[in-house]
Each structure stands twice: as structure tokens, then as C-alpha cells.
Design a protein around this motif. Structure first.
Motif, PDB file in Angstrom:
ATOM      1  N   LEU A  60       0.857  -1.178   0.000  1.00 27.76           N
ATOM      2  CA  LEU A  60       0.000   0.000   0.000  1.00 27.76           C
ATOM      3  C   LEU A  60       0.892   1.227   0.000  1.00 27.76           C
ATOM      4  O   LEU A  60       1.889   1.278   0.726  1.00 27.76           O
ATOM      5  N   GLU A  97       0.972   5.422   0.388  1.00 28.77           N
ATOM      6  CA  GLU A  97       0.311   6.669   0.775  1.00 28.77           C
ATOM      7  C   GLU A  97       1.263   7.813   0.492  1.00 28.77           C
ATOM      8  O   GLU A  97       2.396   7.813   0.957  1.00 28.77           O
ATOM      9  N   TYR A 134       1.179  11.914   0.846  1.00 28.80           N
ATOM     10  CA  TYR A 134       0.399  12.997   1.436  1.00 28.80           C
ATOM     11  C   TYR A 134       0.634  14.295   0.676  1.00 28.80           C
ATOM     12  O   TYR A 134       1.709  14.877   0.732  1.00 28.80           O
ATOM     13  N   PRO A 137      -4.559  13.207  -0.189  1.00 27.71           N
ATOM     14  CA  PRO A 137      -3.593  12.095  -0.194  1.00 27.71           C
ATOM     15  C   PRO A 137      -3.892  11.114  -1.325  1.00 27.71           C
ATOM     16  O   PRO A 137      -5.045  10.864  -1.670  1.00 27.71           O
ATOM     17  N   ARG A 184      -3.632   7.295  -2.449  1.00 32.86           N
ATOM     18  CA  ARG A 184      -3.510   5.963  -1.856  1.00 32.86           C
ATOM     19  C   ARG A 184      -3.676   4.927  -2.960  1.00 32.86           C
ATOM     20  O   ARG A 184      -4.731   4.848  -3.589  1.00 32.86           O
ATOM     21  N   THR A 198      -2.562   0.700  -4.336  1.00 28.41           N
ATOM     22  CA  THR A 198      -2.111  -0.638  -3.973  1.00 28.41           C
ATOM     23  C   THR A 198      -1.696  -1.390  -5.223  1.00 28.41           C
ATOM     24  O   THR A 198      -2.160  -1.077  -6.328  1.00 28.41           O
ATOM     25  N   ASP A 221      -9.276  -3.113  -4.822  1.00 25.60           N
ATOM     26  CA  ASP A 221      -9.061  -2.081  -3.813  1.00 25.60           C
ATOM     27  C   ASP A 221      -8.892  -2.725  -2.446  1.00 25.60           C
ATOM     28  O   ASP A 221      -9.496  -3.759  -2.154  1.00 25.60           O
ATOM     29  N   ASN A 279      -9.549   4.229   5.189  1.00 31.27           N
ATOM     30  CA  ASN A 279      -8.908   4.602   3.928  1.00 31.27           C
ATOM     31  C   ASN A 279      -8.995   3.470   2.906  1.00 31.27           C
ATOM     32  O   ASN A 279      -8.757   2.310   3.231  1.00 31.27           O
ATOM     33  N   PHE A 283      -7.358   2.065  -0.583  1.00 30.58           N
ATOM     34  CA  PHE A 283      -6.197   2.106  -1.463  1.00 30.58           C
ATOM     35  C   PHE A 283      -6.636   1.572  -2.820  1.00 30.58           C
ATOM     36  O   PHE A 283      -7.051   0.413  -2.929  1.00 30.58           O
ATOM     37  N   MET A 302       5.766  10.107   2.467  1.00 30.41           N
ATOM     38  CA  MET A 302       5.419   8.916   1.692  1.00 30.41           C
ATOM     39  C   MET A 302       5.555   7.704   2.604  1.00 30.41           C
ATOM     40  O   MET A 302       6.568   7.541   3.280  1.00 30.41           O
ATOM     41  N   TRP A 332       3.316   0.468   2.995  1.00 29.07           N
ATOM     42  CA  TRP A 332       2.879  -0.570   3.919  1.00 29.07           C
ATOM     43  C   TRP A 332       2.958  -1.931   3.239  1.00 29.07           C
ATOM     44  O   TRP A 332       2.882  -2.020   2.019  1.00 29.07           O
ATOM     45  N   ASP A 370       8.769   4.868   5.784  1.00 27.35           N
ATOM     46  CA  ASP A 370       8.109   6.121   6.121  1.00 27.35           C
ATOM     47  C   ASP A 370       9.160   7.212   5.987  1.00 27.35           C
ATOM     48  O   ASP A 370      10.136   7.229   6.732  1.00 27.35           O
TER      49      ASP A 370
END
Length: 185
Positions: free
Chosen positions: A22, A24, A26, A31, A33, A35, A40, A46, A48, A96, A99, A117
Motif C-alpha cells: 500500500l 500513501e 500525502y 492524499p 492511496r 495498492t 481495492d 482509507n 487504497f 510517503m 505498507w 516512512d
């Protein structure tokens, strides 16, 4: 070492694994999102989006350690909204997060965990007019990318020569045998 739930650890060591990534990014109140799954993925509140855009990501280092860690995310087959976002927003310094989510044999999503992260270094776009495709690469660096970087100027002969060639003011500093603190005691 990060603490993962035992169910995730068991799934990671299974002979067949099903996991997705995943992403993300910002951008102000908008944002993005995405995957790499075929459908989805909903995590909390949220969603993705699975559009086939998240093509690949390359990650070095452990996102949980204090070391230099970078990630490059490649988005392909990007729709016009994503291209507009890449051109509209200032990406440098934007958060950014990547996940990883494992699913058990029954298809139940296990607890997601963060692989990366950090802060975005900005996008690079590559257009191919012949095929009508666009690829966007987003590169980001971990929070500790500059952790070991020396700030300011060095007080040694070689560093002085970069700014003032021929200056001999720092030529004998190594022979002092001690560190000089400017403005200190």
C-alpha cells in the motif's frame, strides 16, 4: 527489530504467501492511496485504489532502523488525474509511506506494517508519445538520510582550499593535536 503480531510472522514463514503493498503519498488535503493488489484494499477508513498504477518499488534498508533508507516507487499507466497531481503539487518534502499487508489462507487481512516512512525527493516523469504512456517515479528518503552529514564548514586545509585556493591559514591545524571550538573556551 520491529515487533510483529505472531499471526503475521506465521504467514511470513508459510510456504505460500499472499501480501500486497500500500502506498500513501500525502499531498495537502488530497492524499494519494494506491495498492499493487488486483482489487481495492480498505485499511481502517482509507481505501487504497487498485488501478494497476503501482508497478514496482525498490526499497533499501530497514525502515525501522536509524540508517539511510530510500524507496523508489514506479507508477505506470498513470491516468490524467495522477499526471495532473505530479505536475501541480510540490512533492519535495512530502510524506510517503509504504505498507505491507499479509492475508491468511482464508483471505482475511492481517495487521499491516510499515516498510518505509519518509519524505519525497520529488517525481520524475517519462513520457512515451509513440505508445501514449507515462511513467512516474517517486523517490523518497528516510527521516535519517542526513543524520551523519556534517553541517557547516570543516576547519582543515583541504576544505579551506575549496573556498580559498592558496590560503595557508589551516595548513598546520592537524599538528595542534586538539579540536578547536570557535567561540568556545
Amino acid at each position: 527489530m520491529r515487533a510483529l503480531p505472531q499471526t503475521t510472522v506465521n504467514e511470513m514463514s508459510a510456504s505460500q504467501q499472499h501480501y500486497v503493498h500500500l502506498l500513501e503519498l500525502y499531498l495537502d488535503n488530497n492524499p494519494i492511496r494506491l495498492t499493487d493488489d488486483v482489487t481495492d484494499v480498505v485499511m481502517g477508513v482509507n481505501t487504497f485504489t487498485a488501478g494497476g498504477h503501482l508497478l514496482d518499488f525498490q526499497h533499501d534498508g530497514d525502515g525501522n532502523a536509524m540508517n539511510i533508507s530510500t524507496v523508489t516507487v514506479t507508477l505506470s499507466g498513470v491516468d490524467q488525474a495522477m499526471i495532473a497531481a505530479a505536475l501541480q503539487y510540490q512533492f519535495v518534502g512530502r510524506r510517503m509511506v509504504v505498507w505491507r499487508v499479509y492475508f491468511n489462507a482464508a483471505g482475511t487481512m492481517l495487521q499491516p506494517f510499515i516498510l518505509f516512512d519518509g519524505r519525497s525527493d520529488g517525481p520524475a516523469t517519462e513520457d512515451d508519445p509513440a505508445s501514449g504512456t507515462c511513467t512516474i517515479q517517486l523517490r523518497a528518503s528516510g527521516h535519517f538520510i542526513d543524520f551523519e552529514r556534517v553541517r557547516g564548514r570543516l576547519t582543515n586545509h583541504d576544505a579551506q582550499q575549496v573556498f580559498f585556493p592558496g590560503d595557508k591559514g589551516f595548513e598546520y591545524v592537524p599538528q595542534l593535536g586538539k579540536e578547536i571550538q570557535w567561540g568556545g573556551k
